[in-house]
Design a protein around this motif. Structure first.
Motif, PDB file in Angstrom:
ATOM      1  N   GLY A 246       0.785  -1.224   0.000  1.00  0.00           N
ATOM      2  CA  GLY A 246       0.000   0.000   0.000  1.00  0.00           C
ATOM      3  C   GLY A 246       0.823   1.283   0.000  1.00  0.00           C
ATOM      4  O   GLY A 246       2.040   1.282   0.197  1.00  0.00           O
ATOM      5  N   SER A 247       0.101   2.362  -0.189  1.00  0.00           N
ATOM      6  CA  SER A 247       0.714   3.688  -0.165  1.00  0.00           C
ATOM      7  C   SER A 247       0.971   4.126   1.276  1.00  0.00           C
ATOM      8  O   SER A 247       0.624   3.429   2.226  1.00  0.00           O
ATOM      9  CB  SER A 247      -0.221   4.692  -0.835  1.00  0.00           C
ATOM     10  N   GLU A 248       1.562   5.302   1.443  1.00  0.00           N
ATOM     11  CA  GLU A 248       1.797   5.831   2.787  1.00  0.00           C
ATOM     12  C   GLU A 248       0.478   6.041   3.523  1.00  0.00           C
ATOM     13  O   GLU A 248       0.394   5.811   4.727  1.00  0.00           O
ATOM     14  CB  GLU A 248       2.564   7.154   2.708  1.00  0.00           C
ATOM     15  N   THR A 249      -0.552   6.452   2.811  1.00  0.00           N
ATOM     16  CA  THR A 249      -1.869   6.648   3.425  1.00  0.00           C
ATOM     17  C   THR A 249      -2.411   5.327   3.974  1.00  0.00           C
ATOM     18  O   THR A 249      -2.956   5.272   5.074  1.00  0.00           O
ATOM     19  CB  THR A 249      -2.855   7.223   2.400  1.00  0.00           C
ATOM     20  N   VAL A 250      -2.257   4.263   3.206  1.00  0.00           N
ATOM     21  CA  VAL A 250      -2.686   2.929   3.649  1.00  0.00           C
ATOM     22  C   VAL A 250      -1.894   2.504   4.875  1.00  0.00           C
ATOM     23  O   VAL A 250      -2.449   1.995   5.861  1.00  0.00           O
ATOM     24  CB  VAL A 250      -2.515   1.905   2.509  1.00  0.00           C
ATOM     25  N   GLN A 251      -0.591   2.706   4.842  1.00  0.00           N
ATOM     26  CA  GLN A 251       0.262   2.330   5.966  1.00  0.00           C
ATOM     27  C   GLN A 251      -0.114   3.095   7.236  1.00  0.00           C
ATOM     28  O   GLN A 251      -0.149   2.518   8.333  1.00  0.00           O
ATOM     29  CB  GLN A 251       1.729   2.583   5.605  1.00  0.00           C
ATOM     30  N   CYS A 252      -0.413   4.370   7.091  1.00  0.00           N
ATOM     31  CA  CYS A 252      -0.806   5.176   8.245  1.00  0.00           C
ATOM     32  C   CYS A 252      -2.136   4.701   8.831  1.00  0.00           C
ATOM     33  O   CYS A 252      -2.323   4.686  10.051  1.00  0.00           O
ATOM     34  CB  CYS A 252      -0.896   6.653   7.861  1.00  0.00           C
ATOM     35  N   ALA A 253      -3.060   4.320   7.951  1.00  0.00           N
ATOM     36  CA  ALA A 253      -4.357   3.829   8.415  1.00  0.00           C
ATOM     37  C   ALA A 253      -4.179   2.555   9.236  1.00  0.00           C
ATOM     38  O   ALA A 253      -4.790   2.395  10.301  1.00  0.00           O
ATOM     39  CB  ALA A 253      -5.273   3.567   7.222  1.00  0.00           C
TER      40      ALA A 253
END
Length: 343
Positions: free
Chosen positions: A68-75
């Protein structure tokens, strides 16, 4: 209903898919294939289920994290009750921002080994280093290494360049390193201190200046642990020796520890003064007690009959000023707090 939701997964409207994701995010009864499909959708659709869905397994979350993207990782890093296995995966491969989210997640289980991995990956990143330093589970040796990275960055810091004369910068930075060590030593538990001292010895940091500063600063526990390490004497036995044996025996201990002979007079006087204050080297002195020790030691060292080394005396004079200023600042700070509380 499950069929209808499955059909809507192909709806071209992102807003519709996002609404479904928000609605099903926290449900344990949502169709599993729908949730998994939403989790692999575009970021703003996937985030709600990634943050909350109890249907997604740890293995699935790790796969989504890796792809995943950074947004996915943060979620994923912000999920409540995050298990150690996913935290470890985040510390290993996720972006700096996702790792920051993980450190801010008070409900996440993060093992010490994962914190060490973060320290290795981001040792030159001030923001995440600051977060790691506020994490009590990080071993002292690693806290020290992170703080040393920050101390090294002071060399060309604008404030240092502007306010510290060039001929004094080496002394300024050396003092900063010593203060880091003694601050960590103050926080160290009985169990942590010997390992921390050994780490410093292996790096060649247990020098005469640091040991003299430690005893003058009232960090008697650290001084005893360092002397025990250098002299290869069990710490409990050394603490007893420091308060019981004669000067000749103490000098033998200092010599065995490899401390230069010219510094012995200062250490012997400091130990004598600590004894007079009934210190037993198993606890640290308060700031006012440390100031009195330093001033008394300086007075004794300035007596020509003692054959004081001028370098040691100069260090003590500078250190006495530093301790006095620190105590004055503390008094002002405490006075301000009292005034504020009264108001």
């Amino acid at each position: 209903m499950a069929t209808a939701l499955t059909v809507l997964l192909d709806d071209p409207s992102r807003a519709i898919r996002k609404a479904i994701s928000k609605t099903l995010a926290s449900s344990a009864y949502a169709p599993a294939h729908v949730v998994r499909s939403l989790a692999s959708d575009v970021d703003d659709v996937a985030v709600p289920v990634l943050k909350e869905s109890p249907i997604l397994t740890d293995a699935e979350l790790v796969d989504l994290l890796a792809q995943g993207s950074e947004t996915v990782q943060c979620a994923i890093a912000g999920r409540a009750g995050l298990p150690a296995s996913i935290s470890a995966a985040i510390c290993e491969v996720a972006s700096e921002r996702a790792c920051q989210v993980l450190l801010d997640n008070g409900s996440a289980e993060v093992l010490q080994s994962s914190l060490l991995r973060l320290a290795q990956r981001f040792e030159n990143r001030p923001d995440i280093c600051d977060q790691l330093l506020r994490t009590r589970d990080l071993p002292l040796a690693n806290r020290y290494e992170l703080l040393m990275r920050l101390a090294e960055s002071l060399d060309d810091h604008p404030i240092v360049l502007e306010r510290v004369p060039e001929n004094q910068r080496h002394t300024f930075l050396s003092d900063a390193e010593d203060k880091v060590v003694l601050r960590l030593a103050l926080e160290a538990s009985v169990e942590e201190l010997p390992d921390f001292v050994e780490h410093l010895r292996s790096r060649g940091k247990l020098n005469t200046r640091l040991l003299l500063r430690s005893v003058c600063c009232g960090r008697l526990r650290f001084f005893a642990a360092a002397l025990a390490n250098l002299g290869q004497v069990p710490l409990p036995r050394l603490c007893k020796l420091l308060v019981t044996v004669r000067r000749s025996a103490l000098q033998a201990i200092l010599r065995k520890a490899g401390l230069p002979i010219r510094s012995h007079q200062a250490f012997l006087l400091a130990i004598d003064i600590a004894r007079q204050a009934e210190a037993d080297f198993t606890y640290d002195l308060a700031l006012d007690e440390a100031r009195m020790l330093t001033e008394t030691l300086l007075e004794e060292m300035q007596d020509g009959a003692l054959g004081a080394d001028e370098d040691v005396a100069a260090f003590l004079r500078r250190f006495a000023i530093e301790v006095a200023r620190l105590e004055a600042r503390l008094l002002v700070k405490n006075g301000s707090l009292q005034i504020t509380a009264a108001a």
